[in-house]
Design a protein around this motif. Sequence first.
Motif, short mmCIF file in Angstrom:
data_model
loop_
_atom_site.label_atom_id
_atom_site.label_comp_id
_atom_site.label_asym_id
_atom_site.label_seq_id
_atom_site.Cartn_x
_atom_site.Cartn_y
_atom_site.Cartn_z
N TYR A 117 93.04 19.88 38.57
CA TYR A 117 93.13 20.54 40.26
C TYR A 117 95.26 19.64 40.50
CZ TYR A 117 88.75 21.07 41.71
OH TYR A 117 87.05 21.45 41.24
N ARG A 127 94.13 9.17 30.75
CA ARG A 127 93.07 8.52 32.72
C ARG A 127 91.79 9.07 32.59
NH1 ARG A 127 96.34 9.52 38.08
NH2 ARG A 127 94.23 8.22 39.00
N PRO A 128 90.84 8.00 33.45
CA PRO A 128 90.14 8.43 33.25
C PRO A 128 89.47 10.27 34.16
CG PRO A 128 89.88 6.42 34.19
CD PRO A 128 91.13 6.91 33.63
N ASN A 129 88.94 11.00 33.53
CA ASN A 129 88.34 11.85 34.59
C ASN A 129 89.70 12.41 34.44
OD1 ASN A 129 86.10 11.85 35.42
ND2 ASN A 129 86.72 10.38 36.96
N ALA A 130 90.50 13.23 33.60
CA ALA A 130 91.68 13.17 33.22
C ALA A 130 91.65 15.47 33.34
CB ALA A 130 92.43 12.51 31.54
N ASP A 131 90.47 15.45 32.57
CA ASP A 131 90.07 17.14 32.39
C ASP A 131 90.13 17.45 33.32
OD1 ASP A 131 88.03 15.43 32.56
OD2 ASP A 131 87.09 16.97 31.49
N VAL A 132 89.24 16.84 34.94
CA VAL A 132 89.11 16.86 36.05
C VAL A 132 90.30 17.51 36.94
CG1 VAL A 132 87.87 16.89 38.17
CG2 VAL A 132 86.79 16.34 35.94
N LEU A 133 91.09 16.36 36.69
CA LEU A 133 92.31 15.84 37.37
C LEU A 133 93.26 16.98 36.77
CD1 LEU A 133 92.98 11.96 36.98
CD2 LEU A 133 92.85 12.50 39.32
N GLN A 134 93.56 17.38 36.27
CA GLN A 134 94.69 18.19 35.10
C GLN A 134 93.70 19.76 35.64
OE1 GLN A 134 97.39 18.03 33.27
NE2 GLN A 134 97.85 20.25 34.07
#
Length: 158
Positions: free
Chosen positions: A67, A58-65
């Motif tokens: 949070y 997913r795009p921005n997976a690291d940011v989502l993870q």
Amino acid sequence: MITTATARSFGRIDEATAAQVADLWNAAYPTMRAILTGRIDSYRTQIRDEAWIVDPSRPNADVLQAYAPSEAKVRRGLKRMEELRRDLGQLDRGTYRACTRSPGGFDLTSAYWAVRYVLNASSNSTRDLASVYHLAAVLSRISDAQAREWASAQPQSA
């Protein structure tokens, strides 16, 4: 639904205060129960959907993870909300036991803490919170008065 007699089962409060607590509790209980049921349903949905797993493609997976809640946190939250809803039900029925050796009843201090925890579980968009806040204020005043009474009854050390 508690009665004046139920409200007086543990605490040393007068009849008028017990009637006020019973009326406020009975007005606020459906809202408190709805808040906790909503939170429990939310936690169960997170567990069902495994909210702690983020697809790395997913795009921005690291940011989502960053949070995403951990599985342990979600399960602890669910357990706390279920226990709180159980305690509220026991308080409402007058069967709450603050400890294993205490008789069942409506404990004013435990009710105050339970109402505070319900308010912590609510959000700004929750409707009908006024009755819950009013109940919390009255229980706080009673709890403070009882604490002052108990402190004054203790022998003073030199």
